[in-house]
Design a protein around this motif. Structure first.
Motif, PDB file in Angstrom:
ATOM      1  N   MET A 182     -17.132 -35.907  68.857  1.00  6.94           N
ATOM      2  CA  MET A 182     -17.694 -34.795  68.768  1.00  6.94           C
ATOM      3  C   MET A 182     -19.303 -34.914  69.292  1.00  6.94           C
ATOM      4  O   MET A 182     -19.728 -36.347  69.624  1.00  6.94           O
ATOM      5  N   ALA A 183     -19.320 -33.789  69.770  1.00 12.44           N
ATOM      6  CA  ALA A 183     -21.027 -33.850  70.939  1.00 12.44           C
ATOM      7  C   ALA A 183     -21.660 -34.541  69.820  1.00 12.44           C
ATOM      8  O   ALA A 183     -21.758 -33.332  68.408  1.00 12.44           O
ATOM      9  N   GLN A 184     -23.058 -34.898  70.130  1.00 16.49           N
ATOM     10  CA  GLN A 184     -24.185 -34.887  69.659  1.00 16.49           C
ATOM     11  C   GLN A 184     -25.091 -33.199  69.195  1.00 16.49           C
ATOM     12  O   GLN A 184     -25.591 -33.181  67.408  1.00 16.49           O
ATOM     13  N   ASN A 185     -25.132 -33.032  70.034  1.00 16.35           N
ATOM     14  CA  ASN A 185     -25.745 -31.513  69.880  1.00 16.35           C
ATOM     15  C   ASN A 185     -24.903 -30.804  68.972  1.00 16.35           C
ATOM     16  O   ASN A 185     -25.409 -29.971  68.368  1.00 16.35           O
ATOM     17  N   THR A 186     -23.921 -30.258  68.417  1.00 18.73           N
ATOM     18  CA  THR A 186     -23.456 -29.585  67.791  1.00 18.73           C
ATOM     19  C   THR A 186     -23.827 -30.318  66.386  1.00 18.73           C
ATOM     20  O   THR A 186     -23.684 -30.078  65.423  1.00 18.73           O
ATOM     21  N   PHE A 187     -22.843 -31.640  66.467  1.00 20.07           N
ATOM     22  CA  PHE A 187     -23.629 -32.293  65.012  1.00 20.07           C
ATOM     23  C   PHE A 187     -25.133 -31.930  64.249  1.00 20.07           C
ATOM     24  O   PHE A 187     -25.513 -31.607  63.109  1.00 20.07           O
ATOM     25  N   GLY A 188     -26.283 -32.461  65.376  1.00 20.77           N
ATOM     26  CA  GLY A 188     -28.026 -32.069  65.128  1.00 20.77           C
ATOM     27  C   GLY A 188     -27.916 -30.834  64.721  1.00 20.77           C
ATOM     28  O   GLY A 188     -28.484 -30.292  64.529  1.00 20.77           O
ATOM     29  N   ALA A 189     -27.225 -29.761  65.864  1.00 11.72           N
ATOM     30  CA  ALA A 189     -26.998 -27.719  65.864  1.00 11.72           C
ATOM     31  C   ALA A 189     -26.964 -28.186  64.694  1.00 11.72           C
ATOM     32  O   ALA A 189     -27.479 -26.848  63.467  1.00 11.72           O
ATOM     33  N   ARG A 190     -26.247 -28.282  64.151  1.00 14.69           N
ATOM     34  CA  ARG A 190     -25.223 -27.361  62.476  1.00 14.69           C
ATOM     35  C   ARG A 190     -26.017 -28.094  61.503  1.00 14.69           C
ATOM     36  O   ARG A 190     -26.333 -27.775  60.798  1.00 14.69           O
ATOM     37  N   ILE A 191     -26.544 -29.655  61.793  1.00 15.32           N
ATOM     38  CA  ILE A 191     -27.855 -30.100  60.310  1.00 15.32           C
ATOM     39  C   ILE A 191     -28.474 -29.366  60.086  1.00 15.32           C
ATOM     40  O   ILE A 191     -29.067 -28.649  59.801  1.00 15.32           O
ATOM     41  N   LYS A 192     -29.351 -29.291  61.756  1.00 12.84           N
ATOM     42  CA  LYS A 192     -30.552 -27.869  61.719  1.00 12.84           C
ATOM     43  C   LYS A 192     -30.417 -26.368  60.973  1.00 12.84           C
ATOM     44  O   LYS A 192     -31.170 -25.915  60.558  1.00 12.84           O
ATOM     45  N   ALA A 193     -29.551 -26.052  61.470  1.00 14.06           N
ATOM     46  CA  ALA A 193     -28.793 -24.405  60.918  1.00 14.06           C
ATOM     47  C   ALA A 193     -28.872 -24.352  59.591  1.00 14.06           C
ATOM     48  O   ALA A 193     -29.565 -23.502  59.392  1.00 14.06           O
ATOM     49  N   ARG A 240     -29.834 -26.640  57.486  1.00 13.32           N
ATOM     50  CA  ARG A 240     -30.685 -26.305  56.737  1.00 13.32           C
ATOM     51  C   ARG A 240     -31.687 -25.653  56.957  1.00 13.32           C
ATOM     52  O   ARG A 240     -32.839 -25.256  55.944  1.00 13.32           O
ATOM     53  N   THR A 241     -32.376 -25.116  58.279  1.00 18.95           N
ATOM     54  CA  THR A 241     -33.204 -24.102  58.296  1.00 18.95           C
ATOM     55  C   THR A 241     -32.479 -22.651  57.282  1.00 18.95           C
ATOM     56  O   THR A 241     -33.310 -21.847  57.200  1.00 18.95           O
ATOM     57  N   GLU A 242     -31.336 -22.349  57.624  1.00 23.61           N
ATOM     58  CA  GLU A 242     -31.045 -21.319  56.788  1.00 23.61           C
ATOM     59  C   GLU A 242     -31.837 -21.535  55.556  1.00 23.61           C
ATOM     60  O   GLU A 242     -31.819 -20.264  54.471  1.00 23.61           O
ATOM     61  N   LYS A 243     -31.259 -22.536  54.857  1.00 30.14           N
ATOM     62  CA  LYS A 243     -31.816 -22.881  53.546  1.00 30.14           C
ATOM     63  C   LYS A 243     -33.578 -22.844  53.073  1.00 30.14           C
ATOM     64  O   LYS A 243     -33.684 -23.156  52.050  1.00 30.14           O
ATOM     65  N   LYS A 244     -33.702 -22.766  54.830  1.00 33.71           N
ATOM     66  CA  LYS A 244     -35.946 -22.691  54.168  1.00 33.71           C
ATOM     67  C   LYS A 244     -35.630 -24.463  53.863  1.00 33.71           C
ATOM     68  O   LYS A 244     -36.673 -24.156  52.862  1.00 33.71           O
ATOM     69  N   LEU A 245     -35.040 -25.254  54.287  1.00 31.70           N
ATOM     70  CA  LEU A 245     -35.380 -26.739  53.952  1.00 31.70           C
ATOM     71  C   LEU A 245     -36.742 -27.083  54.994  1.00 31.70           C
ATOM     72  O   LEU A 245     -36.193 -27.167  55.838  1.00 31.70           O
ATOM     73  N   THR A 246     -37.935 -28.096  54.616  1.00 32.65           N
ATOM     74  CA  THR A 246     -38.365 -28.997  55.755  1.00 32.65           C
ATOM     75  C   THR A 246     -37.361 -30.332  55.920  1.00 32.65           C
ATOM     76  O   THR A 246     -36.368 -30.383  55.641  1.00 32.65           O
ATOM     77  N   TYR A 290     -36.229 -39.861  59.711  1.00 29.16           N
ATOM     78  CA  TYR A 290     -34.611 -39.824  59.761  1.00 29.16           C
ATOM     79  C   TYR A 290     -33.537 -38.605  60.054  1.00 29.16           C
ATOM     80  O   TYR A 290     -33.298 -38.396  61.365  1.00 29.16           O
ATOM     81  N   ILE A 291     -34.201 -37.867  59.646  1.00 28.92           N
ATOM     82  CA  ILE A 291     -32.986 -35.661  59.766  1.00 28.92           C
ATOM     83  C   ILE A 291     -33.942 -35.537  60.516  1.00 28.92           C
ATOM     84  O   ILE A 291     -32.919 -35.123  61.571  1.00 28.92           O
ATOM     85  N   TRP A 292     -34.771 -35.718  61.613  1.00 34.75           N
ATOM     86  CA  TRP A 292     -35.222 -35.210  62.580  1.00 34.75           C
ATOM     87  C   TRP A 292     -34.509 -35.896  64.345  1.00 34.75           C
ATOM     88  O   TRP A 292     -33.788 -35.627  64.258  1.00 34.75           O
ATOM     89  N   GLU A 293     -33.727 -38.006  64.284  1.00 39.49           N
ATOM     90  CA  GLU A 293     -33.883 -38.013  64.391  1.00 39.49           C
ATOM     91  C   GLU A 293     -31.844 -37.718  64.795  1.00 39.49           C
ATOM     92  O   GLU A 293     -30.935 -37.661  65.945  1.00 39.49           O
TER      93      GLU A 293
END
Length: 109
Positions: A1-12, A14-20, A34-37
């Motif tokens: 799987m491409a990294q951007n999909t993995f990272g995009a899923r985590i970010k999406a 996280r932001t949907e749940k309004k978590l920093t 670590y989460i940012w990376e």
């Protein structure tokens, strides 16, 4: 799987749940950096333990985050819920089943 999909899923999620970044780090036993990376760097190499904790904090499965199967997000959320449900005491699970029965009856009307 491409990294951007993995990272995009985590970010999406996280932001949907309004978590920093800090909050997700705290919930998953990791750090903000670590989460940012994971969200931004290629290729992500989280340990299975860290991946599992992040998925748990976001209410999905690790398989969904890494895209290792064709599970939809809804299915991943259902699987994560069932795993959580399975770990509850018998009496609590009975209460949840009773509530689900009541809700099902309400929607049939």
């Amino acid at each position: 799987m491409a990294q951007n999909t993995f990272g995009a899923r985590i970010k999406a999620l996280r932001t949907e749940k309004k978590l920093t970044l800090d909050q997700l780090g705290e919930l998953s036993g990791t750090s903000k950096s670590y989460i940012w990376e994971l969200e931004n760097k290629a290729p992500p190499r989280p340990s299975a333990e860290k991946l599992s904790e992040i998925a748990k904090a976001l209410g999905v499965t690790a398989d969904y985050l890494i895209g290792s199967d064709d599970t939809t997000r809804k299915e991943a959320e259902d699987i994560a819920f069932f795993r959580q449900y399975s770990g509850l005491p018998d009496e609590t699970r009975k209460h949840l089943r009773d509530m689900a029965d009541s809700l099902a009856k309400m929607t049939k009307k």
